[in-house]
Design a protein around this motif. Structure first.
Motif, short mmCIF file in Angstrom:
data_model
loop_
_atom_site.label_atom_id
_atom_site.label_comp_id
_atom_site.label_asym_id
_atom_site.label_seq_id
_atom_site.Cartn_x
_atom_site.Cartn_y
_atom_site.Cartn_z
N UNK A 19 -3.23 -37.91 29.31
CA UNK A 19 -3.30 -38.90 28.24
C UNK A 19 -2.56 -38.43 27.00
N UNK A 20 -2.65 -37.14 26.70
CA UNK A 20 -1.92 -36.57 25.56
C UNK A 20 -0.42 -36.62 25.77
N UNK A 21 0.03 -36.27 26.98
CA UNK A 21 1.47 -36.28 27.26
C UNK A 21 2.04 -37.69 27.19
N UNK A 22 1.30 -38.68 27.70
CA UNK A 22 1.79 -40.06 27.65
C UNK A 22 1.79 -40.59 26.22
N UNK A 23 0.87 -40.14 25.40
CA UNK A 23 0.88 -40.54 23.99
C UNK A 23 2.09 -39.95 23.28
N UNK A 24 2.45 -38.71 23.62
CA UNK A 24 3.66 -38.12 23.03
C UNK A 24 4.90 -38.92 23.41
N UNK A 25 4.95 -39.39 24.65
CA UNK A 25 6.13 -40.11 25.12
C UNK A 25 6.18 -41.55 24.63
N UNK A 26 5.05 -42.25 24.69
CA UNK A 26 5.02 -43.69 24.42
C UNK A 26 4.44 -44.04 23.06
N UNK A 27 3.81 -43.08 22.39
CA UNK A 27 3.14 -43.40 21.15
C UNK A 27 1.76 -44.01 21.41
N UNK A 28 1.06 -44.30 20.36
CA UNK A 28 -0.27 -44.87 20.47
C UNK A 28 -0.75 -45.35 19.13
N UNK A 29 -2.06 -45.65 19.01
CA UNK A 29 -2.59 -46.07 17.71
C UNK A 29 -2.36 -45.00 16.65
N UNK A 52 7.29 -39.35 20.47
CA UNK A 52 8.12 -38.18 20.24
C UNK A 52 9.28 -38.16 21.22
N UNK A 53 10.23 -37.31 20.98
CA UNK A 53 11.38 -37.18 21.88
C UNK A 53 10.93 -36.62 23.22
N UNK A 54 11.67 -36.96 24.27
CA UNK A 54 11.32 -36.48 25.60
C UNK A 54 11.36 -34.96 25.66
N UNK A 55 12.33 -34.35 24.98
CA UNK A 55 12.41 -32.88 24.99
C UNK A 55 11.19 -32.25 24.33
N UNK A 56 10.64 -32.91 23.31
CA UNK A 56 9.44 -32.39 22.64
C UNK A 56 8.25 -32.43 23.58
N UNK A 57 8.06 -33.57 24.26
CA UNK A 57 6.94 -33.69 25.19
C UNK A 57 7.07 -32.68 26.33
N UNK A 58 8.28 -32.52 26.85
CA UNK A 58 8.48 -31.54 27.92
C UNK A 58 8.20 -30.12 27.44
N UNK A 106 -5.85 -31.71 18.91
CA UNK A 106 -5.94 -32.74 17.87
C UNK A 106 -6.03 -34.13 18.51
N UNK A 107 -5.25 -34.35 19.55
CA UNK A 107 -5.32 -35.64 20.25
C UNK A 107 -6.67 -35.81 20.94
N UNK A 108 -7.17 -34.74 21.58
CA UNK A 108 -8.46 -34.83 22.25
C UNK A 108 -9.59 -35.11 21.27
N UNK A 109 -9.53 -34.49 20.08
CA UNK A 109 -10.55 -34.74 19.05
C UNK A 109 -10.43 -36.16 18.50
N UNK A 110 -9.20 -36.63 18.32
CA UNK A 110 -8.98 -37.97 17.78
C UNK A 110 -9.48 -39.05 18.73
N UNK A 111 -9.33 -38.82 20.03
CA UNK A 111 -9.77 -39.80 21.03
C UNK A 111 -11.19 -39.53 21.52
N UNK A 112 -11.94 -38.65 20.83
CA UNK A 112 -13.36 -38.38 21.13
C UNK A 112 -13.55 -37.81 22.53
N UNK A 113 -12.58 -37.00 23.00
CA UNK A 113 -12.74 -36.36 24.29
C UNK A 113 -13.30 -34.95 24.16
#
Length: 531
Positions: A258-268, A273-279, A331-338
């Motif tokens: 879920x974190x990697x897809x948010x980096x690629x596609x964005x979210x709320x 982010x750039x593909x190279x950043x996510x990779x 940070x993403x896991x805390x933001x999404x209450x995981x």
């Protein structure tokens, strides 16, 4: 090229040295290759023959590299050729006119086809029926057994629409007659038996069109513009994620994916982010995720000590990169209450001391200038060495970014004046581009034989091929130009930001390196004066 007389004695092709009955001094393959490519010195065998603009190799060297790819069991397109082209040390000769289809017909490829004279079909409006029988089940169609004499239906309404659409698209993109002919043949194959409501899938057309040497991409684009195409391929990002997260515990994997897809596609409230950043981020956290999967079922169980152990397991820039990636994940896991608490928050990163940037030697610069022998390579070298442009910026340049009348160029939205060297190389490249591809509609400044019929930028290898494996590559030339500006006009970060459009942190680093180089030079001069 005409038919070959039955009594004609065999000879050797002057292009690929193939032995057999030839229609002229060249075999059919070399004749077609020479029609599509210009004559130059081959980068492999050094002969003056027709070479491919993408890599600079002749047909014989490319054939040898293709055989090496098949022997290695590698599958792919032209992007995989270059590593094998660089390894070509010998040539395996072959017989001419031996490539035959399995069903015993004419030779495959351009040698066995009849030239199609594509005429604009009469305008046919889209079908006006309001109902059609929906499919009960989705069954894959087999286009591999298509025979034009028995199965072609040139009066099919969808085929007529598709041929007109392909003709208009080809005129807009500047397709060559070979590409237009290939697309027309492919449309006849896939749409001759088409009925209303059917959707053509990528998995159905790829094998038969590829086996016939026809363009799958251009055909799919025409079908998609008519609403008849469905891309059923598995997205590459899904395959990449599955490969990177293999072996990770299911609970940890869900959060990481879920974190990697948010980096690629964005979210709320999150920008993509750039593909190279996510990779890069996922590459850094993967060892930690695999290690934690042996002990934990979820990221909620990870403690601050676990994060500190991961940080202390590496050093240098890798330590900084790993902590930055872990901070982003938690940070993403805390933001999404995981997770309930972020164990990576406020962990200090001992940043390594940045080394002092060093200027290039003149011999290395001269070597790069000598290697840039072609018009596009000279332009790329000038943009990097004079205007400090990154390869990605050079690839993204468009014709609208160049103002020859006012001698200006916009690099990454930063307007720069054109010096005499860049102006001359730019005019030389534009003349070559106009003569080589007069009908192209690609808006990018740099194009190749492949990108000239589309609208995308050139590949990464094209931008860096001239100076690859040299001491003065594009990145070193860019750094040397900015450092030279700081040494010549004073170590002023504001001046560097205004000239090159770089951010303040980068400008400060260049200014600091220039200041240390100037101080070292002054100390050496003082020491020599004392002695």
């Amino acid at each position: 090229m005409g038919r070959i007389r039955a009594d004609k004695p065999p000879a050797s092709c002057i292009g690929c040295f193939a032995w057999g009955q030839l229609p002229g001094r060249l075999c059919r393959g070399c004749y077609t290759y020479g029609q599509a490519h210009a004559v130059a010195a081959c980068a492999g065998c050094r002969r003056e023959v027709a070479v491919h603009e993408e890599h600079g190799y002749c047909r014989l060297c490319r054939a040898q590299a293709t055989w090496e790819i098949k022997a290695a069991g590698v599958t792919g397109r032209d992007s995989l050729l270059l590593p094998f082209l660089l390894q070509v040390k010998h040539q395996q000769l072959f017989f001419a006119n031996t490539q035959r289809p399995r069903n015993g017909g004419r030779p495959v490829g351009k040698a066995g086809r009849k030239r199609l004279r594509v005429k604009p079909p009469a305008a046919v409006p889209p079908p006006t029926t309001n109902w059609h029988q929906p499919e009960l089940i989705t069954a894959a169609r087999d286009f591999g057994q298509f025979d034009r004499k028995r199965h072609a239906d040139l009066n099919n309404p969808q085929l007529i629409r598709a041929r007109r659409e392909a003709l208009a698209l080809g005129e807009a993109r500047g397709w060559t007659r070979w590409i237009a002919s290939d697309v027309d043949r492919a449309l006849v194959i896939v749409l001759s038996g088409h009925v209303e409501g059917e959707v053509i899938r990528y998995s159905e057309i790829f094998p038969p069109l590829r086996s016939r040497g026809l363009s799958v991409g251009h055909t799919a684009e025409v079908l998609d513009r008519l609403g008849l195409f469905a891309d059923d391929r598995t997205p590459s990002v899904d395959r990449w994620l599955a490969r990177k997260l293999d072996g990770v515990a299911p609970g940890i994997r869900r959060t990481a994916e879920d974190w990697a897809r948010t980096l690629l596609d964005g979210g709320p409230r999150a920008q993509p982010r750039a593909l190279s950043t996510a990779r890069g981020y996922l590459h850094e956290v993967r060892p930690a995720l695999l290690e934690w999967s042996d002990r934990y079922d979820h990221l909620r169980e990870v403690t601050r000590k676990d994060v500190l152990d991961v940080r202390d397991g590496v050093s240098g820039h890798q330590r900084e990169n790993r902590i930055v990636a872990l901070r982003s994940l938690f940070r993403h896991a805390k933001k999404t209450s995981q997770i309930f608490k972020n164990p990576a928050a406020r962990i200090p990163i001992p940043r390594p001391i940045e080394p002092v940037l060093q200027p290039l030697d003149q011999a290395d610069v001269d070597e790069a200038v000598t290697a840039a022998a072609r018009p596009h390579a000279r332009l790329i070298l000038a943009l990097a060495a004079v205007h400090a442009a990154r390869p990605s910026m050079i690839r993204a340049l468009q014709l609208d970014d160049v103002d020859l009348g006012n001698r200006l160029i916009a690099i990454a939205d930063h307007i720069r004046p054109l010096d005499d060297l860049t102006y001359q190389t730019l005019v030389e490249w534009l003349d070559y581009r106009r003569n080589r591809w007069p009908n192209t509609a690609n808006p990018h400044l740099l194009i190749t034989q492949k990108s000239a019929v589309g609208r995308g930028p050139v590949g990464k290898l094209r931008a860096t091929e001239a100076t690859r494996n040299l001491s003065a590559n594009l990145e070193r030339l860019r750094v040397d130009r900015q450092l030279e500006e700081a040494l010549t006009h004073g170590a002023d970060p504001l001046h560097l930001s205004l000239v090159f459009g770089i951010d303040e942190k980068t400008a400060i680093r260049y200014a600091a390196s220039a200041r240390q180089l100037l101080e070292t030079a002054a100390e050496q001069d003082t020491h020599e004066d004392r002695h």
